[in-house]
Write a protein that holds these residues in place. Structure first.
Motif, PDB file in Angstrom:
ATOM      1  N   GLY A 135       0.892  -0.351  13.239  1.00  0.00           N
ATOM      2  CA  GLY A 135      -0.465  -0.300  13.751  1.00  0.00           C
ATOM      3  C   GLY A 135      -1.013   1.106  13.899  1.00  0.00           C
ATOM      4  O   GLY A 135      -2.189   1.273  14.248  1.00  0.00           O
ATOM      5  N   ARG A 136      -0.170   2.112  13.622  1.00  0.00           N
ATOM      6  CA  ARG A 136      -0.596   3.500  13.777  1.00  0.00           C
ATOM      7  C   ARG A 136      -0.505   4.295  12.485  1.00  0.00           C
ATOM      8  O   ARG A 136      -1.246   5.244  12.277  1.00  0.00           O
ATOM      9  N   VAL A 137       0.459   3.935  11.634  1.00  0.00           N
ATOM     10  CA  VAL A 137       0.641   4.579  10.339  1.00  0.00           C
ATOM     11  C   VAL A 137       0.598   3.506   9.266  1.00  0.00           C
ATOM     12  O   VAL A 137       1.146   2.408   9.432  1.00  0.00           O
ATOM     13  N   VAL A 138      -0.055   3.826   8.154  1.00  0.00           N
ATOM     14  CA  VAL A 138      -0.159   2.897   7.030  1.00  0.00           C
ATOM     15  C   VAL A 138       0.559   3.509   5.826  1.00  0.00           C
ATOM     16  O   VAL A 138       0.334   4.679   5.492  1.00  0.00           O
ATOM     17  N   ARG A 139       1.437   2.718   5.212  1.00  0.00           N
ATOM     18  CA  ARG A 139       2.140   3.147   4.002  1.00  0.00           C
ATOM     19  C   ARG A 139       1.398   2.561   2.805  1.00  0.00           C
ATOM     20  O   ARG A 139       1.130   1.358   2.757  1.00  0.00           O
ATOM     21  N   LEU A 140       1.073   3.415   1.838  1.00  0.00           N
ATOM     22  CA  LEU A 140       0.209   3.030   0.729  1.00  0.00           C
ATOM     23  C   LEU A 140       0.871   3.337  -0.611  1.00  0.00           C
ATOM     24  O   LEU A 140       1.653   4.268  -0.740  1.00  0.00           O
ATOM     25  N   LEU A 330       4.759  12.299  11.952  1.00  0.00           N
ATOM     26  CA  LEU A 330       5.198  13.077  13.098  1.00  0.00           C
ATOM     27  C   LEU A 330       4.028  13.407  14.022  1.00  0.00           C
ATOM     28  O   LEU A 330       4.180  13.430  15.248  1.00  0.00           O
ATOM     29  N   GLY A 331       2.857  13.632  13.447  1.00  0.00           N
ATOM     30  CA  GLY A 331       1.672  13.824  14.277  1.00  0.00           C
ATOM     31  C   GLY A 331       1.346  12.581  15.081  1.00  0.00           C
ATOM     32  O   GLY A 331       1.009  12.661  16.271  1.00  0.00           O
ATOM     33  N   VAL A 332       1.457  11.407  14.446  1.00  0.00           N
ATOM     34  CA  VAL A 332       1.225  10.149  15.161  1.00  0.00           C
ATOM     35  C   VAL A 332       2.271   9.952  16.245  1.00  0.00           C
ATOM     36  O   VAL A 332       1.962   9.523  17.366  1.00  0.00           O
ATOM     37  N   ALA A 333       3.536  10.276  15.942  1.00  0.00           N
ATOM     38  CA  ALA A 333       4.596  10.134  16.944  1.00  0.00           C
ATOM     39  C   ALA A 333       4.308  10.982  18.175  1.00  0.00           C
ATOM     40  O   ALA A 333       4.553  10.551  19.313  1.00  0.00           O
ATOM     41  N   LEU A 334       3.777  12.180  17.970  1.00  0.00           N
ATOM     42  CA  LEU A 334       3.429  13.030  19.115  1.00  0.00           C
ATOM     43  C   LEU A 334       2.315  12.405  19.947  1.00  0.00           C
ATOM     44  O   LEU A 334       2.291  12.543  21.178  1.00  0.00           O
ATOM     45  N   ASP A 335       1.384  11.704  19.286  1.00  0.00           N
ATOM     46  CA  ASP A 335       0.351  10.980  20.034  1.00  0.00           C
ATOM     47  C   ASP A 335       0.978   9.876  20.889  1.00  0.00           C
ATOM     48  O   ASP A 335       0.594   9.686  22.047  1.00  0.00           O
ATOM     49  N   VAL A 336       1.942   9.153  20.318  1.00  0.00           N
ATOM     50  CA  VAL A 336       2.622   8.089  21.073  1.00  0.00           C
ATOM     51  C   VAL A 336       3.390   8.692  22.243  1.00  0.00           C
ATOM     52  O   VAL A 336       3.408   8.145  23.349  1.00  0.00           O
ATOM     53  N   VAL A 337       4.035   9.836  21.999  1.00  0.00           N
ATOM     54  CA  VAL A 337       4.769  10.515  23.071  1.00  0.00           C
ATOM     55  C   VAL A 337       3.831  10.852  24.224  1.00  0.00           C
ATOM     56  O   VAL A 337       4.179  10.660  25.404  1.00  0.00           O
ATOM     57  N   GLU A 339       1.182   9.285  25.127  1.00  0.00           N
ATOM     58  CA  GLU A 339       0.873   8.037  25.837  1.00  0.00           C
ATOM     59  C   GLU A 339       2.012   7.657  26.778  1.00  0.00           C
ATOM     60  O   GLU A 339       1.794   7.221  27.914  1.00  0.00           O
ATOM     61  N   ILE A 340       3.250   7.790  26.309  1.00  0.00           N
ATOM     62  CA  ILE A 340       4.414   7.488  27.152  1.00  0.00           C
ATOM     63  C   ILE A 340       4.430   8.415  28.363  1.00  0.00           C
ATOM     64  O   ILE A 340       4.681   7.991  29.500  1.00  0.00           O
ATOM     65  N   GLU A 341       4.160   9.699  28.111  1.00  0.00           N
ATOM     66  CA  GLU A 341       4.156  10.679  29.201  1.00  0.00           C
ATOM     67  C   GLU A 341       3.071  10.369  30.226  1.00  0.00           C
ATOM     68  O   GLU A 341       3.287  10.505  31.436  1.00  0.00           O
ATOM     69  N   ASP A 342       1.899   9.951  29.744  1.00  0.00           N
ATOM     70  CA  ASP A 342       0.815   9.608  30.664  1.00  0.00           C
ATOM     71  C   ASP A 342       1.219   8.433  31.554  1.00  0.00           C
ATOM     72  O   ASP A 342       0.907   8.410  32.761  1.00  0.00           O
TER      73      ASP A 342
END
Length: 481
Positions: A135-140, A330-337, A339-342
């Motif tokens: 839902g955050r990264v799309v493989r094409l 990895l940029g998306v993973a940092l966004d998820v991180v 959210e977890i931190e918040d």
């Protein structure tokens, strides 16, 4: 802000890791360790202690054979059960990068824009296979198959129109295959390294440090080092991934030798343990012993580590990209991180090796502003020829001749002497891979020593560092040589 009062610039821990000591006991003088090296465009390599070789030496046939052998293991030593086709391509800066053939990655919002503005650009969605990123990264892939060159040109074109897309990259350990220890030369030099329990004060106690790497050796050592690191056995699932963190050391196709990066995770974990012996170390496997791990695997492991409660995460890996673009997953993973931190109300510190490219081109994940990027220096805290550098590097420390825990087995003559490591071995290794975990351990120690959070510990270390042009703030932590 908390500081280290009375400590000289660049030495926040004074003489606690003195060069005359190994784990708290005097070490007999010995000859320097020999190392074999692998060189690609844009950097030197080392053969012998601290000697940088010129580009002309790259023609050496033995070095070229080693480079080809490493690339072959990158192709085969994969973390997934079914390895995709891997390309070896020079990027715009003359360095080798390793994209997965035919794959394009985009954040979900970017894909929505491409569908709206470009009519999909002839791309179709294929399964992602990474639940942490669904839902955050799309493989094409291209709906009508073309050449790999066509896919790369499509990525360049989409980027030129402002779309944040990229190829799917392999993230080599330390940024690129560069240096492998020569066991026959140096193992006796550290044979009397003391038991872990006798290594001194329990710096870092109560801090969780996650190491995302090749995993950890399955059989615990009998000398106490890394005894508390959890080992998760392989499962019998038929899916692309399992939850094991065991480094197989000799991955399929097995040849009876240690793979070129076998023991990398065990070594990195040992570096953390030397600096912060009281820290709780957890190892996550996202890279195979051949040095290959895709960004999606690394990104997923990063999310899991932070969700599991890691205060500090070490990533001794990274890659340049074809066009200088930031890593999408990895940029998306940092966004998820974030959210977890918040949600939990505290911030983790993410540390990554700057890379061994020998230039100033950004390496990801280190070059993300959120990440503490660590370069490699000589034992005298001077610049090395092989370390990546630039304004995006935050901290640097000794990256040559670092001593840590290794694994049993015999080295492949293609990568070293063919010598054998016995029980409870210690080794020396070279690269930013082994500078980064020193900083991760220093952050853990600083958190407990000064009673501060992870980000505050980073600020304290930056304030204590000594400026070195292109290498951020230099810190003397573990000795080299």
């Amino acid at each position: 802000m908390a500081r280290f009062p009375g400590r000289p610039a660049g030495r926040p821990f004074a003489d606690d890791y003195d060069a005359r000591l190994v784990g708290g006991r005097p070490r007999a003088a010995s000859a320097p360790a020999a190392m074999v090296g692998l060189r690609g465009p844009g950097s030197g390599y080392l053969r012998g202690l601290g000697r940088s070789l010129s580009p002309d030496d790259d023609a050496d046939e033995a070095v070229q054979r080693r480079r080809e052998a490493v690339i072959e293991r990158l192709r085969t030593g994969w973390t997934r059960r079914e390895a995709p086709e891997l390309e070896v391509v020079q990027n715009d800066y003359g360095s080798d990068v390793f994209p997965v053939a035919g794959e394009i990655l985009a954040a979900t919002a970017t894909w929505d824009d491409i569908q709206t503005e470009e009519g999909g650009a002839g791309l179709e969605v294929v399964p992602l296979g990474h639940p942490e990123l669904e839902g955050r990264v799309v493989r094409l892939r291209q709906a009508v198959p073309g050449t790999n060159e066509d896919v790369r040109e499509l990525v360049r074109s989409l980027q030129g129109r402002g779309h944040a897309v990229s190829m799917s990259y392999v993230t080599p350990l330390g940024g690129r295959p560069i240096m492998k220890p020569n066991s026959g030369e140096f193992a006796p030099q550290v044979a009397d390294f003391p038991a872990y329990q006798a290594a001194g004060p329990r710096y870092g106690e109560g801090v969780v440090v996650a190491v995302i790497d090749t995993g950890v050796t399955q059989d615990p050592r009998s000398d106490g080092w890394l005894a508390d690191v959890p080992r998760v056995a392989h499962d019998d699932a038929s899916t692309a991934h399992d939850d094991s963190n065991i480094d197989p050391l000799d991955a399929e196709p097995r040849d009876g030798w240690l793979d070129v990066y076998a023991g990398h995770g065990t070594f990195v974990a040992g570096v953390v343990a030397r600096v912060a012996p009281g820290a709780e170390i957890r190892v996550y496997k996202a890279v195979g012993p051949g040095g290959a791990g895709c960004e999606l695997d690394v990104a997923s492991a990063l999310i899991r580590a932070v969700r599991d409660g890691a205060h500090v995460v070490n990533l001794s890996l990274g890659t340049q990209t074809l066009f200088g673009e930031a890593s999408v997953p990895l940029g998306v993973a940092l966004d998820v991180v974030r959210e977890i931190e918040d949600e939990r109300g505290s911030v983790s510190v993410i540390v990554a090796s700057a890379g061994n490219y020998g230039d100033a081109v950004p390496t990801y994940p280190a070059a993300f502003g959120r990440v503490v990027a660590v370069g490699g220096l000589t034992a005298e805290l001077r610049p090395t020829t092989w370390s990546s550098r630039g304004p995006w590097v935050d901290i640097s420390t000794v990256g040559e001749d670092v001593v840590s825990t290794y694994v049993e087995g015999r080295q492949n003559p293609a990568f070293g002497s063919g010598a054998e490591f016995g029980e409870n071995p210690f080794a020396r290794w070279v690269g930013t891979s082994f500078a980064a975990p020193q900083v991760a351990g220093a952050i853990a120690r600083t958190m407990t020593e000064l009673g501060v959070s992870g980000p505050e510990a980073v600020n304290a270390l930056l304030a204590a560092g000594k400026p070195v042009a292109g290498f951020g703030k230099a810190l003397q932590i573990l000795p080299g040589a």
